[in-house]
Design a protein around this motif. Structure first.
Motif, short mmCIF file in Angstrom:
data_model
loop_
_atom_site.label_atom_id
_atom_site.label_comp_id
_atom_site.label_asym_id
_atom_site.label_seq_id
_atom_site.Cartn_x
_atom_site.Cartn_y
_atom_site.Cartn_z
N ALA A 10 1.15 -1.42 0.20
CA ALA A 10 -0.39 0.21 0.10
C ALA A 10 0.91 0.98 0.50
O ALA A 10 1.48 1.57 1.23
CB ALA A 10 -0.65 0.02 1.09
N ALA A 11 1.11 1.44 -1.07
CA ALA A 11 1.60 3.26 -1.36
C ALA A 11 1.29 4.08 -1.31
O ALA A 11 -0.15 4.74 -1.97
CB ALA A 11 2.35 2.53 -1.88
N ASP A 12 1.40 5.22 -0.26
CA ASP A 12 0.70 6.94 -0.11
C ASP A 12 1.77 7.80 -0.56
O ASP A 12 2.37 9.55 -0.71
CB ASP A 12 0.16 7.24 1.35
CG ASP A 12 1.47 7.12 2.51
OD1 ASP A 12 3.13 7.04 1.83
OD2 ASP A 12 1.49 7.03 3.52
N VAL A 40 -4.77 4.74 -3.53
CA VAL A 40 -6.12 4.45 -3.58
C VAL A 40 -6.05 6.65 -3.36
O VAL A 40 -5.55 7.07 -2.47
CB VAL A 40 -6.80 4.41 -2.13
CG1 VAL A 40 -8.43 5.06 -2.04
CG2 VAL A 40 -6.86 2.93 -2.15
N VAL A 112 1.93 -2.64 4.60
CA VAL A 112 1.56 -0.61 4.65
C VAL A 112 2.53 -0.60 5.99
O VAL A 112 3.49 -0.70 7.01
CB VAL A 112 -0.08 -0.70 5.87
CG1 VAL A 112 -0.99 -0.91 4.34
CG2 VAL A 112 0.01 -1.11 6.82
N GLY A 113 2.49 0.81 5.86
CA GLY A 113 3.52 2.23 7.44
C GLY A 113 2.92 3.17 8.15
O GLY A 113 1.07 2.16 8.23
N HIS A 115 2.46 4.77 11.74
CA HIS A 115 3.22 6.15 12.44
C HIS A 115 3.03 5.64 13.94
O HIS A 115 3.54 6.72 14.94
CB HIS A 115 2.41 7.75 11.71
CG HIS A 115 2.85 7.73 10.54
ND1 HIS A 115 4.40 8.07 10.21
CD2 HIS A 115 2.00 7.12 9.79
CE1 HIS A 115 3.82 8.52 9.33
NE2 HIS A 115 2.60 7.87 8.35
N ARG A 117 0.76 6.00 15.93
CA ARG A 117 -0.20 7.41 16.60
C ARG A 117 -0.70 6.35 18.25
O ARG A 117 -0.88 5.49 17.90
CB ARG A 117 -1.23 7.55 16.18
CG ARG A 117 -0.45 8.61 14.33
CD ARG A 117 -1.16 9.37 14.22
NE ARG A 117 -1.12 10.00 12.69
CZ ARG A 117 -1.52 9.36 11.42
NH1 ARG A 117 -1.89 8.08 11.00
NH2 ARG A 117 -0.92 10.21 10.15
N SER A 126 -5.84 5.17 12.27
CA SER A 126 -5.19 5.23 10.77
C SER A 126 -5.04 4.53 9.48
O SER A 126 -6.76 3.03 9.60
CB SER A 126 -3.69 4.81 10.78
OG SER A 126 -3.23 3.67 11.50
N THR A 127 -4.78 4.58 8.45
CA THR A 127 -4.92 3.35 7.18
C THR A 127 -4.63 2.56 7.98
O THR A 127 -4.95 1.17 7.67
CB THR A 127 -4.46 3.84 5.79
OG1 THR A 127 -4.78 5.11 6.03
CG2 THR A 127 -4.64 3.36 5.11
P1 AMP Z 1 -1.07 6.42 7.61
O1 AMP Z 1 -1.61 5.99 8.71
O2 AMP Z 1 -2.95 6.64 6.59
O3 AMP Z 1 -0.90 7.94 7.27
O4 AMP Z 1 -1.12 6.14 6.24
C1 AMP Z 1 -0.29 4.08 7.13
C2 AMP Z 1 0.08 3.26 5.77
O5 AMP Z 1 -0.76 3.51 5.36
C3 AMP Z 1 1.18 4.53 4.56
O6 AMP Z 1 2.11 4.53 5.30
C4 AMP Z 1 0.56 3.18 3.30
O7 AMP Z 1 0.99 2.08 3.65
C5 AMP Z 1 -0.63 3.17 3.59
N1 AMP Z 1 -1.84 4.02 3.33
C6 AMP Z 1 -2.43 5.27 3.11
N2 AMP Z 1 -2.70 6.24 2.62
C7 AMP Z 1 -2.80 5.19 1.67
C8 AMP Z 1 -3.59 6.06 0.27
N3 AMP Z 1 -4.17 6.97 -0.24
N4 AMP Z 1 -2.62 4.39 -0.61
C9 AMP Z 1 -2.54 3.36 -0.52
N5 AMP Z 1 -1.68 3.49 0.66
C10 AMP Z 1 -2.08 4.03 1.44
#
Ligand code: AMP
Length: 147
Positions: A10-12, A40, A112-113, A115, A117, A126-127
């Motif tokens: 999953a790449a952001d 996405v 996925v990454g 953070h 939080r 989070s995602t």
């Molecule tokens: P976040 O917690 O939303 O900051 O994102 C954590 C991880 O979710 C990121 O490191 C990506 O691996 C994945 N991710 C976040 N937003 C997207 C996106 N729009 N499309 C694909 N992967 C995402």
């Protein structure tokens, strides 16, 4: 540990994205697994309180966002040697789309990454949290440092 056969990254495209991508690539090489990438484009409807309706983003803006995202996706895919038919560009809720594509494509690991939080952000989710809760396959959350 089981051998993974199909890993979905999953790449952001954030600054930390390279770290997550490198981990997914590394695992794919170790397990000799296929590697797919999904990005996405967040669907952000504009709430119009006056009219009691939800107005979707302007079509042109949406297309521009998709086109810009596609360029970044292709660039990352080239770097990771991921072919066209394993690149997914979707629009909607990142967590739901990531989980849907993982299921449809038979991925057995989502990378996925995270953070890491705390507090309110954790409650809101989070995602990574969302993917973890909805996925039917394994999920690797690569811990990212917020600095
Ligand atoms: P976040 O917690 O939303 O900051 O994102 C954590 C991880 O979710 C990121 O490191 C990506 O691996 C994945 N991710 C976040 N937003 C997207 C996106 N729009 N499309 C694909 N992967 C995402």
């Amino acid at each position: 540990m089981q051998d993974y056969k199909h890993i979905l990254l999953a790449a952001d495209f954030s600054g930390h994205g390279e770290e997550v991508a490198a981990r997914a690539q590394d695992l794919a090489a170790k397990f000799q697994a296929r590697l797919s990438i999904i990005h996405v484009v967040d669907y952000l409807p504009l709430a119009n309180v006056d009219y009691d309706t939800i107005v979707p983003f302007d079509v042109d803006v949406t297309q521009e966002l998709m086109a810009a995202a596609k360029k970044k996706l292709v660039k990352l895919a080239e770097k990771l040697a991921v072919p066209d038919d394993r690149q997914w560009l979707e629009m909607g809720s990142p967590k739901l789309e990531i989980v849907r594509v993982a299921q449809e494509q038979g991925a057995d690991l989502i990378v996925v990454g995270s953070h890491g939080r705390h507090g309110l952000a954790l409650l809101l989710g989070s995602t990574a949290n969302g993917v973890l809760h909805h996925a039917t396959c394994d999920v690797l959350a690569v811990r990212l440092r917020d600095d």
